[in-house]
Design a protein around this motif. Structure first.
Motif, PDB file in Angstrom:
ATOM      1  N   GLU B 240      39.691 -24.620 -85.489  1.00 52.43           N
ATOM      2  CA  GLU B 240      39.648 -25.378 -84.223  1.00 52.43           C
ATOM      3  C   GLU B 240      40.061 -24.380 -83.163  1.00 52.43           C
ATOM      4  OE1 GLU B 240      39.733 -29.038 -84.455  1.00 52.43           O
ATOM      5  OE2 GLU B 240      39.675 -28.726 -86.255  1.00 52.43           O
ATOM      6  N   PRO B 241      39.698 -24.082 -82.459  1.00 53.12           N
ATOM      7  CA  PRO B 241      38.593 -25.903 -81.816  1.00 53.12           C
ATOM      8  C   PRO B 241      37.002 -25.758 -82.470  1.00 53.12           C
ATOM      9  CG  PRO B 241      38.794 -24.142 -79.659  1.00 53.12           C
ATOM     10  CD  PRO B 241      39.266 -23.654 -80.646  1.00 53.12           C
ATOM     11  N   ARG B 242      37.028 -26.966 -82.801  1.00 47.65           N
ATOM     12  CA  ARG B 242      35.672 -26.933 -83.508  1.00 47.65           C
ATOM     13  C   ARG B 242      34.134 -27.476 -82.380  1.00 47.65           C
ATOM     14  NH1 ARG B 242      37.510 -32.901 -85.659  1.00 47.65           N
ATOM     15  NH2 ARG B 242      38.716 -32.001 -86.456  1.00 47.65           N
ATOM     16  N   GLY B 243      33.205 -26.653 -82.859  1.00 49.19           N
ATOM     17  CA  GLY B 243      32.385 -27.279 -82.251  1.00 49.19           C
ATOM     18  C   GLY B 243      31.180 -26.940 -82.729  1.00 49.19           C
ATOM     19  N   SER B 244      30.152 -28.171 -82.531  1.00 53.93           N
ATOM     20  CA  SER B 244      28.740 -27.007 -82.671  1.00 53.93           C
ATOM     21  C   SER B 244      28.421 -25.763 -81.625  1.00 53.93           C
ATOM     22  CB  SER B 244      27.703 -28.369 -82.361  1.00 53.93           C
ATOM     23  OG  SER B 244      27.073 -28.548 -80.811  1.00 53.93           O
ATOM     24  N   ARG B 245      27.426 -24.952 -82.679  1.00 49.71           N
ATOM     25  CA  ARG B 245      26.422 -23.592 -82.093  1.00 49.71           C
ATOM     26  C   ARG B 245      25.715 -22.940 -82.308  1.00 49.71           C
ATOM     27  NH1 ARG B 245      31.263 -21.629 -85.105  1.00 49.71           N
ATOM     28  NH2 ARG B 245      32.340 -24.081 -84.173  1.00 49.71           N
ATOM     29  N   LYS B 246      25.145 -22.349 -81.651  1.00 46.00           N
ATOM     30  CA  LYS B 246      23.912 -21.709 -82.689  1.00 46.00           C
ATOM     31  C   LYS B 246      24.678 -20.258 -83.231  1.00 46.00           C
ATOM     32  CE  LYS B 246      20.427 -22.345 -78.924  1.00 46.00           C
ATOM     33  NZ  LYS B 246      20.390 -22.061 -77.497  1.00 46.00           N
ATOM     34  N   ARG B 247      23.725 -20.204 -84.738  1.00 40.33           N
ATOM     35  CA  ARG B 247      23.648 -19.001 -85.391  1.00 40.33           C
ATOM     36  C   ARG B 247      24.318 -18.120 -84.649  1.00 40.33           C
ATOM     37  NH1 ARG B 247      20.633 -18.822 -90.850  1.00 40.33           N
ATOM     38  NH2 ARG B 247      21.163 -16.589 -90.715  1.00 40.33           N
ATOM     39  N   SER B 248      23.307 -17.285 -83.468  1.00 44.12           N
ATOM     40  CA  SER B 248      23.723 -15.761 -83.392  1.00 44.12           C
ATOM     41  C   SER B 248      24.776 -16.074 -82.495  1.00 44.12           C
ATOM     42  CB  SER B 248      22.296 -15.929 -82.403  1.00 44.12           C
ATOM     43  OG  SER B 248      22.065 -17.769 -81.475  1.00 44.12           O
ATOM     44  N   ILE B 249      25.675 -17.022 -82.352  1.00 42.95           N
ATOM     45  CA  ILE B 249      26.749 -16.661 -80.689  1.00 42.95           C
ATOM     46  C   ILE B 249      27.757 -16.747 -81.999  1.00 42.95           C
ATOM     47  CG2 ILE B 249      28.203 -18.272 -79.823  1.00 42.95           C
ATOM     48  CD1 ILE B 249      26.031 -19.904 -78.469  1.00 42.95           C
ATOM     49  N   ASP B 250      28.405 -15.319 -81.150  1.00 46.10           N
ATOM     50  CA  ASP B 250      30.228 -15.183 -81.557  1.00 46.10           C
ATOM     51  C   ASP B 250      30.569 -16.793 -81.516  1.00 46.10           C
ATOM     52  OD1 ASP B 250      32.233 -13.902 -83.190  1.00 46.10           O
ATOM     53  OD2 ASP B 250      32.483 -12.758 -81.029  1.00 46.10           O
ATOM     54  N   PRO B 251      31.182 -17.271 -82.307  1.00 44.44           N
ATOM     55  CA  PRO B 251      32.236 -18.408 -82.393  1.00 44.44           C
ATOM     56  C   PRO B 251      33.432 -17.593 -81.306  1.00 44.44           C
ATOM     57  CG  PRO B 251      32.221 -18.000 -84.335  1.00 44.44           C
ATOM     58  CD  PRO B 251      30.938 -16.685 -84.083  1.00 44.44           C
ATOM     59  N   LYS B 252      33.807 -16.568 -81.353  1.00 42.72           N
ATOM     60  CA  LYS B 252      34.795 -16.152 -80.519  1.00 42.72           C
ATOM     61  C   LYS B 252      35.259 -16.158 -79.554  1.00 42.72           C
ATOM     62  CE  LYS B 252      37.573 -13.657 -84.494  1.00 42.72           C
ATOM     63  NZ  LYS B 252      36.824 -13.644 -85.420  1.00 42.72           N
ATOM     64  N   SER B 253      33.809 -15.527 -79.068  1.00 47.34           N
ATOM     65  CA  SER B 253      33.319 -15.380 -77.412  1.00 47.34           C
ATOM     66  C   SER B 253      32.997 -16.050 -77.156  1.00 47.34           C
ATOM     67  CB  SER B 253      32.404 -14.701 -77.013  1.00 47.34           C
ATOM     68  OG  SER B 253      31.473 -14.781 -77.979  1.00 47.34           O
ATOM     69  N   ALA B 254      32.898 -17.632 -77.404  1.00 51.57           N
ATOM     70  CA  ALA B 254      32.977 -19.318 -77.223  1.00 51.57           C
ATOM     71  C   ALA B 254      33.629 -19.929 -77.171  1.00 51.57           C
ATOM     72  CB  ALA B 254      31.811 -19.625 -78.092  1.00 51.57           C
ATOM     73  N   GLY B 255      35.032 -19.729 -77.688  1.00 53.82           N
ATOM     74  CA  GLY B 255      36.194 -19.936 -77.480  1.00 53.82           C
ATOM     75  C   GLY B 255      35.917 -21.019 -79.035  1.00 53.82           C
ATOM     76  N   LEU B 256      35.437 -21.330 -79.855  1.00 56.66           N
ATOM     77  CA  LEU B 256      35.101 -21.924 -80.806  1.00 56.66           C
ATOM     78  C   LEU B 256      36.176 -21.734 -82.257  1.00 56.66           C
ATOM     79  CD1 LEU B 256      31.843 -23.096 -80.185  1.00 56.66           C
ATOM     80  CD2 LEU B 256      33.131 -24.235 -79.806  1.00 56.66           C
ATOM     81  N   GLY B 257      36.573 -22.196 -82.612  1.00 48.97           N
ATOM     82  CA  GLY B 257      36.491 -21.588 -84.364  1.00 48.97           C
ATOM     83  C   GLY B 257      35.806 -22.172 -85.537  1.00 48.97           C
ATOM     84  N   ASP B 258      35.718 -21.693 -86.641  1.00 52.77           N
ATOM     85  CA  ASP B 258      34.705 -22.147 -87.249  1.00 52.77           C
ATOM     86  C   ASP B 258      34.344 -22.841 -87.998  1.00 52.77           C
ATOM     87  OD1 ASP B 258      34.622 -18.881 -87.485  1.00 52.77           O
ATOM     88  OD2 ASP B 258      35.855 -19.160 -89.578  1.00 52.77           O
ATOM     89  N   CYS B 259      34.845 -24.553 -87.802  1.00 54.77           N
ATOM     90  CA  CYS B 259      34.559 -25.446 -87.902  1.00 54.77           C
ATOM     91  C   CYS B 259      33.100 -25.843 -87.160  1.00 54.77           C
ATOM     92  CB  CYS B 259      34.631 -26.558 -87.774  1.00 54.77           C
ATOM     93  SG  CYS B 259      34.514 -28.353 -87.821  1.00 54.77           S
ATOM     94  N   ILE B 260      31.780 -26.191 -87.186  1.00 50.73           N
ATOM     95  CA  ILE B 260      30.705 -26.144 -86.062  1.00 50.73           C
ATOM     96  C   ILE B 260      30.436 -27.745 -85.877  1.00 50.73           C
ATOM     97  CG2 ILE B 260      29.832 -24.151 -87.266  1.00 50.73           C
ATOM     98  CD1 ILE B 260      27.724 -26.411 -88.727  1.00 50.73           C
TER      99      ILE B 260
END
Lengths: 90, 463
Positions: B240-260
């Motif tokens: 968490e927080p879950r959310g869809s993202r592009k593969r190239s994006i670093d989830p941490k910088s987007a404020g996302l957890g690992d759940c896509i």
């Protein structure tokens, strides 16, 4: 075909399924101890084969246990459901 | 209050949505495939194995004998069936405490047959998307044809299952012959159709509802869990927080957890739950969500195990120890019981001897002033070979055994009754009731020997 789970259908399953399980266990336990053939030989009942006697035994148990399950269901519903106050005469 | 009760009622009577589990690939799917193949192989194959001139595994109910390879069990051996049930229950405790519903996920017939039926459904109707499309489409010739094919194969397999089931009780080759000539007995016919119908209904129609509503074990299994039990869990902190993202994006910088939030874990679930909501009683521990999520994590180049087997303590960041006293104690008792039953079966003497005293008279006086007791001996030869037996009696001084025959022959698996008389000089009797023993020994095999106690009655306070 409707897949709706009506209360009536649920009750039917709630009565028949547990009694099925228990009568299966009862059949095994009883017929391990008692051989039906010598028992039936002393009665005026029909004399089926052993497999027939086991099968009849199973359904007999199922009938009894289902009756018990049904009574449990019956007593679960509050008495006021069946004993509604009578409408006063106009 | 009323509205909450209504809500519960509605939840109880909610319409069941048909579940279309998506196919998964991965470690646990392979394990389950292995389980399914082995168990189905055993179930369908075992009745065809012969040992000598009879079926190796044959539960001969009409003759009240169970043949399991070289062993023949009689109703007198009920203790073994009881021990087997105790071992099964204990094994269930052990495996549930260790890693949750292993039984449900890999070995339960409901799971195994459902898996086979799902496989057939996939072969006939196509993948999940096609199945859902077909389900929604109006009835036409094509749908009728596809659905008809599926049910035809299901019913054929179910009938074969019923036939195999009855084949454990009636020799399967003879049964095959009577099925082909339509001359099966009434009960054989009944059980064949009944078991086939149960397979078709449970694995084809009811599926996860059996686990959710009908299974007694599923109701209480979580009571056997503790904080050290390996259960399939979603790592909330990591996901968490879950959310869809592009593969190239670093989830941490987007404020996302690992759940896509791809919802694949929900799509593969045979009971249609979302594992991300935590442990739910519907979860049968099949690990399909682990496989699905691992595949996604690989694609995203994240580390695996967002959904994984782990303990509650581990998820909370506390130290965890899976091999804890509870598991070790269950395991020790289990191994001890298995050893005891194994030893007892290995050292089991396949003879039964019942001694029944003549009920008509306590004792009688024979010639020469001797006191005589009469018994009926019931000899059961539970072995696979014929044997000739010798009987002797002991327990009192100068006790004489009178038999009609020197020795007695009992064919394999047969019962013989014969009468025996014991005689003694009343001078040698100290009490009115004395313990004596009958000993039975096979002449061709001295290891086959039993000793059975009996009472010998005489005149009270004799001389």
């Amino acid at each position: 075909m409707s897949r709706e789970h009506s209360p009536k259908r649920q009750r039917l399953v709630a009565v028949s399924w547990p009694s099925f399980l228990v009568s299966g266990v009862a059949t095994v336990l009883v017929f391990v101890v008692f051989d039906p053939l010598p028992l039936l030989a002393k009665t005026d009942l029909a004399k089926p084969s052993r497999i027939g006697a086991y099968s009849i035994g199973f359904f007999w148990f199922w009938l009894i246990t289902a009756a018990s399950s049904w009574l449990t269901c019956y007593f679960q519903s509050p008495p006021s459901d069946l004993n509604r106050p009578r409408a006063t005469r106009e | 209050m009323t509205s909450s009760v209504e809500n519960i009622e509605q939840a109880l009577y909610a319409k069941r949505e048909k579940v279309f589990p998506r196919q998964v690939h991965g470690l646990f799917a392979r394990l389950r495939l292995l389980g399914v193949t082995v168990l189905m192989g055993i179930y369908y194959g075992l009745p065809w194995v012969n040992l000598g001139d009879r079926q190796a595994v044959w539960f001969d109910l009409p003759a009240r004998k169970f043949y399991i390879f070289g062993l023949t069990f009689w109703p007198q051996d009920f203790i073994y069936l009881a021990s087997l049930l105790i071992i099964a229950a204990l094994a269930l405790f052990f495996f549930t405490a260790l890693a949750g519903r292993l039984w449900c996920g890999y070995a339960c017939p409901q799971t195994v047959w459902t898996e086979v039926f799902l496989w057939i459904e996939r072969k006939v109707e196509g993948n999940r998307a096609r199945q859902m499309k077909l389900d929604k489409s109006p009835w036409n010739t094509r749908k009728l044809l596809i659905r008809g094919t599926k049910h035809f194969i299901w019913i054929a397999l179910s009938l074969w299952t019923g036939y195999t089931f009855v084949g454990y009780f009636t020799p399967i080759r003879e049964l095959g012959h009577s099925v082909l000539t339509l001359s099966t007995g009434p009960w054989e016919t009944f059980w064949l159709i009944f078991y086939g119908f149960a397979t078709y209904g449970n694995a084809g129609w009811l599926r996860e509802q059996v686990c959710i509503y009908m299974c007694p074990y599923a109701r209480f299994q979580s009571a056997m869990f503790d904080k050290e039990t390996l259960i399939i869990s979603y790592d909330v902190d990591r996901g968490e927080p879950r959310g869809s993202r592009k593969r190239s994006i670093d989830p941490k910088s987007a404020g996302l957890g690992d759940c896509i939030d791809c919802t694949l874990c929900v799509q593969v679930c045979p009971t249609a739950i979302d594992i991300r909501n935590g442990l739910q009683y519907e979860c049968i521990g099949c690990s399909a969500c682990i496989d699905a999520c691992d595949e996604v994590m690989d694609k995203m180049e994240y580390s695996r195990g967002l959904v994984r087997y782990t303990t509650e303590n581990a998820l909370e960041g506390k130290p965890t120890k899976v091999l804890r006293p509870r598991v070790l104690i269950y395991g020790t008792i289990l191994i001890g019981l298995l050893g005891a039953v194994g030893y007892s079966i290995a050292s089991r003497v396949p003879i039964g001897l019942d001694v029944i005293r003549d009920r008509n008279s306590l004792y009688r006086e024979a010639a020469d002033g001797l006191v005589e007791n009469v018994y009926t001996l019931k000899l059961i030869n539970m072995d696979d070979h014929d044997h000739r037996y010798r009987v002797s009696a002991s327990g009192l001084k100068d006790l004489a055994l009178k038999l009609d025959h020197e020795s007695i022959e009992v064919p394999a698996g047969q019962v013989r009754e014969f009468s025996a008389r014991l005689q003694i000089d009343p001078v040698d009797l100290k009490k009115a009731s004395n313990e004596v023993f009958f000993e039975l020994e096979a002449i061709d095999n001295v290891a086959l020997k039993v000793r059975e106690p009996a009472r010998f009655l005489g005149p009270i306070g004799s001389r």
